[in-house]
Design an enzyme around this catalytic site. Structure first.
Site, PDB file in Angstrom:
ATOM      1  N   GLN A 157      36.686  32.910  36.524  1.00  0.00           N
ATOM      2  CA  GLN A 157      37.128  34.111  35.792  1.00  0.00           C
ATOM      3  C   GLN A 157      38.087  33.732  34.660  1.00  0.00           C
ATOM      4  OE1 GLN A 157      36.366  37.258  35.595  1.00  0.00           O
ATOM      5  NE2 GLN A 157      34.786  37.260  37.161  1.00  0.00           N
ATOM      6  N   SER A 158      37.800  32.658  33.964  1.00  0.00           N
ATOM      7  CA  SER A 158      38.680  32.185  32.891  1.00  0.00           C
ATOM      8  C   SER A 158      38.709  33.162  31.701  1.00  0.00           C
ATOM      9  CB  SER A 158      38.185  30.825  32.410  1.00  0.00           C
ATOM     10  OG  SER A 158      38.788  30.483  31.184  1.00  0.00           O
TER      11      SER A 158
END
Ligand code: PLP
Length: 353
Positions: free
Chosen positions: A71-72
């Site tokens: 989930q960068s």
């Protein structure tokens, strides 16, 4: 020579004062809305990408390769900015079990949904491979070139000397806002923010000293520890001085240690790893309650990976007396909303009441 820059940030981003937040924290908290640097690509990363993607374009790259957690925010901002600028992107995303992730349909939530929408190529890598991310990025660059796509590597978080200049510029922006009287005073006592790869901390520290924005910069680590980030921030600051020799030296100081320790004019940086919670991207119950309380009392939405922990850290530092009660604090809201939207289940128990 000034490094080239592309325009991605809708600035200056506002600085807000919410009196109810002052009561929750015990200090005079001003919030710099870098969660609103743009639209879906918003957050702190596009300040760094203004320099990094300009460099990629100057080198005629057609592919940009970068990395991050699944989930960068950084990977998502890179994918969207590349789509805008006519470059392709490859994202090396860390997952616990890449073979399993490849076998199952990708869960399209939060940042990953936006990555796919932007047309990014996603490559899952394991935590062990992530530790060798420099080599993995270089391999991905070589693979792209083999396919005929000149490629440019953006390091984790966009955090190198060139990227950090984005936050030196952000502090110049705050200086102008102070000069315009937009924050009811000549400077802040403290500028505080979350730290995940060190580029924001280096740029904020250097810029806050250079432009006399605040006496100290507090970086709240959300992963690794203080020793790791001091080393990383020091390295990035040296690289930044390679681009701009007029930038100051960095001095790391301990919380509440007063003025005497750092040389005059040095960037005074505190790295605090006491608010990082149980694990990367995992909040303690107390931190979750804090995030919900802030949203309900002020409408300010923090994220569970970075800003929720950092502002919680500010409140703790005030409670411990390391930040003086009533001090003027500039909190950088660095974004992260898509990560929150992918963590609804983690908050369910608190919201049902
Ligand atoms: C990446 C990120 C940070 C940390 O910035 P670094 O420069 O990587 O240390 C803070 N907040 C948010 C929302 C981020 O996405």
């Amino acid at each position: 020579m000034r490094p080239p820059r592309v325009h991605l940030v809708h600035g200056p981003t506002p600085i807000m004062h919410l009196p109810v937040l002052d009561q929750l924290i015990g200090a005079e908290v001003w919030v710099k809305r870098d969660d609103a640097t743009a639209g879906a690509e918003s957050g702190n990363k596009i300040r760094k990408l203004e320099f990094l993607l300009a460099d990629a374009m100057a080198r005629e790259a057609r592919m940009v390769v970068t990395c991050g957690g699944l989930q960068s925010n950084h990977a998502r901002a890179t994918a969207l900015a590349c789509a805008r600028l006519g470059m392709r992107s490859t994202l090396l995303l860390r997952v616990p079990d890449p073979a399993r992730a490849r076998a199952a349909p990708l869960e399209l939530a939060g940042n990953v949904l936006l990555d796919r929408l932007a047309g990014a190529e996603i490559v899952f890598i394991s935590p062990d491979e992530y530790r060798e991310r420099g080599a993995m990025l270089e391999q991905a660059r070589a693979d792209a070139e083999y396919r005929g796509l000149p490629a440019y590597v953006v390091p984790e978080g966009g955090s190198n000397g060139l990227g950090s200049l984005g936050y030196v510029e952000a502090m110049r922006e705050v200086r102008q806002q102070l000069d315009l009287g937009l924050a009811a005073g000549p400077r802040f006592d403290v500028v505080a923010h979350a730290c995940g790869s060190g580029g924001t901390a280096a740029g904020v520290g250097l810029g806050a000293a250079r432009y006399d924005v605040a006496r100290e910069a507090w970086a709240f680590a959300v992963c690794d520890d203080s020793a790791y980030f001091k080393k990383t921030i020091a390295r990035i600051a040296i690289e930044a001085r390679g681009h701009d020799p007029s930038l100051p030296e960095v001095a790391f100081v301990e919380p509440g240690s007063g003025e005497s320790v750092a040389p005059d004019r040095a960037a005074r940086i505190i790295v605090d790893d006491r608010a990082k919670g149980p694990a990367y991207a995992v909040m303690s119950d107390e931190q979750k309650r804090f995030l919900v309380r802030v949203a309900r009392a002020t409408g300010l939405v923090l994220d569970p990976v970075y800003t929720g922990k950092a502002l919680f850290g500010v409140a703790q530092a005030v409670a411990r007396g390391e930040i003086r009660a009533g001090a003027r604090v500039l909190f950088l809201h660095t974004g992260g909303l898509p990560g929150l939207l992918a963590q609804g289940d983690e908050l369910r128990a608190l919201l049902d009441r």
